[in-house]
Design a protein around this motif. Structure first.
Motif, short mmCIF file in Angstrom:
data_model
loop_
_atom_site.label_atom_id
_atom_site.label_comp_id
_atom_site.label_asym_id
_atom_site.label_seq_id
_atom_site.Cartn_x
_atom_site.Cartn_y
_atom_site.Cartn_z
N GLU A 62 0.81 -1.22 0.00
CA GLU A 62 0.00 0.00 0.00
C GLU A 62 0.85 1.27 0.00
O GLU A 62 0.41 2.31 -0.50
CB GLU A 62 -0.94 0.01 1.21
CG GLU A 62 -2.04 -1.03 1.17
CD GLU A 62 -1.55 -2.45 1.37
OE1 GLU A 62 -0.48 -2.64 2.03
OE2 GLU A 62 -2.20 -3.37 0.86
N THR A 63 2.04 1.21 0.57
CA THR A 63 2.86 2.42 0.69
C THR A 63 4.03 2.43 -0.28
O THR A 63 5.02 3.12 -0.06
CB THR A 63 3.40 2.56 2.13
OG1 THR A 63 4.21 1.41 2.45
CG2 THR A 63 2.26 2.67 3.13
N SER A 64 3.91 1.66 -1.36
CA SER A 64 4.98 1.63 -2.36
C SER A 64 4.40 1.49 -3.75
O SER A 64 3.20 1.23 -3.92
CB SER A 64 5.95 0.46 -2.08
OG SER A 64 5.29 -0.79 -2.23
N HIS A 65 5.24 1.67 -4.74
CA HIS A 65 4.83 1.46 -6.12
C HIS A 65 5.94 0.71 -6.86
O HIS A 65 7.08 0.68 -6.41
CB HIS A 65 4.53 2.79 -6.83
CG HIS A 65 5.75 3.65 -7.02
ND1 HIS A 65 6.23 4.51 -6.05
CD2 HIS A 65 6.60 3.79 -8.08
CE1 HIS A 65 7.30 5.14 -6.50
NE2 HIS A 65 7.55 4.72 -7.72
N ILE A 66 5.58 0.11 -7.97
CA ILE A 66 6.57 -0.57 -8.79
C ILE A 66 7.31 0.48 -9.61
O ILE A 66 6.72 1.24 -10.36
CB ILE A 66 5.92 -1.61 -9.72
CG1 ILE A 66 5.22 -2.69 -8.90
CG2 ILE A 66 6.97 -2.24 -10.63
CD1 ILE A 66 4.48 -3.72 -9.73
N GLU A 67 8.60 0.51 -9.42
CA GLU A 67 9.47 1.51 -10.04
C GLU A 67 10.25 0.88 -11.20
O GLU A 67 10.79 -0.22 -11.07
CB GLU A 67 10.44 2.05 -8.98
CG GLU A 67 11.67 2.75 -9.48
CD GLU A 67 11.44 4.20 -9.84
OE1 GLU A 67 10.26 4.63 -9.87
OE2 GLU A 67 12.43 4.89 -10.10
N HIS A 68 10.27 1.60 -12.32
CA HIS A 68 11.15 1.20 -13.42
C HIS A 68 12.48 1.91 -13.21
O HIS A 68 12.55 3.14 -13.31
CB HIS A 68 10.55 1.60 -14.76
CG HIS A 68 9.36 0.78 -15.16
ND1 HIS A 68 8.08 1.05 -14.70
CD2 HIS A 68 9.27 -0.31 -15.95
CE1 HIS A 68 7.25 0.16 -15.20
NE2 HIS A 68 7.94 -0.68 -15.96
#
Length: 216
Positions: A62-68
């Motif tokens: 919930e407190t992160s995102h997938i980063e490229h």
């Protein structure tokens, strides 16, 4: 910054991409959703020990995102390449939007292979030093300083929020440290390099390890 050792991509993710045919192609924007996206996100969190790929704070789905790491805008061929995916703090759906912005959302579409320190490189920790004040500073090594300085700036790693969080984490780790021998302090530092029983690293462990190894 802590080194991330990439694992094999999830089998279900591989199988989903293998469904590509003349009429359908896997695509980040159009069809990379549940359950594949969740499976990949959870896999990234697990291999990172649930800390942000850049700043090292505790993260969840919930407190992160997938980063490229290499942005899709410049490297569209890597959009679904698992070796280019990492988990950064500040989730896509956090309410309200996190302020101030740092790490992946601050980096956005920037990438320079000569000036971006990669958490996927085993020596990434050598680019930075962490005084007890909570700052992150470039190493004294002239060959690494430009990349370290640029990375700190582009990811906003020295904002007050992160400095304060690092300082609190380091202060907590130093409680009772005066009574330990140098050997015991080294052993303690080595302990912070390991996952705990829940498969998690201590938040800001890179800063804690640096402090234990360099200030005593």
């Amino acid at each position: 910054m802590k080194y991330i050792k990439k694992n094999q991509e999830p089998v279900k993710f591989s199988n989903w991409k293998a469904l590509e045919n003349d009429d359908w192609k896997p695509n980040w924007d159009d069809n990379f959703q549940k359950p594949e996206k969740v499976i990949v996100h959870d896999s990234l969190l697990q291999e990172q020990g649930y800390i942000c790929c850049y700043c090292g704070m505790r993260i969840t789905r919930e407190t992160s995102h997938i980063e490229h790491f290499k942005p899709r805008s410049s490297y569209p061929n890597l959009a679904l390449d698992y070796t280019n995916l990492i988990a950064s703090c500040q989730g896509e759906s956090e309410e309200p939007p996190p302020v101030p912005v740092h790490c992946g959302h601050e980096k956005k579409y920037w990438y320079d292979k000569h000036l971006m320190v990669s958490p996927l490189e085993i020596n990434c920790n050598e680019f930075f030093k962490y005084p007890a004040s909570g700052e992150i500073q470039p190493t004294n090594d002239p060959a690494k300083q430009a990349a370290a300085e640029t990375t700190i700036e582009k990811l906003a790693l020295n904002i007050n929020k992160l400095q304060n969080m690092r300082r609190v984490a380091m202060d907590a780790a130093l409680l009772g440290i005066e009574d330990l021998t140098n050997e015991e302090r080294q052993q303690l530092a080595e302990g912070y390099e390991q996952l705990d029983s829940n498969g998690q690293y201590t938040p800001f462990c890179a800063a804690i390890i640096y402090l234990l190894k360099n200030y005593f």
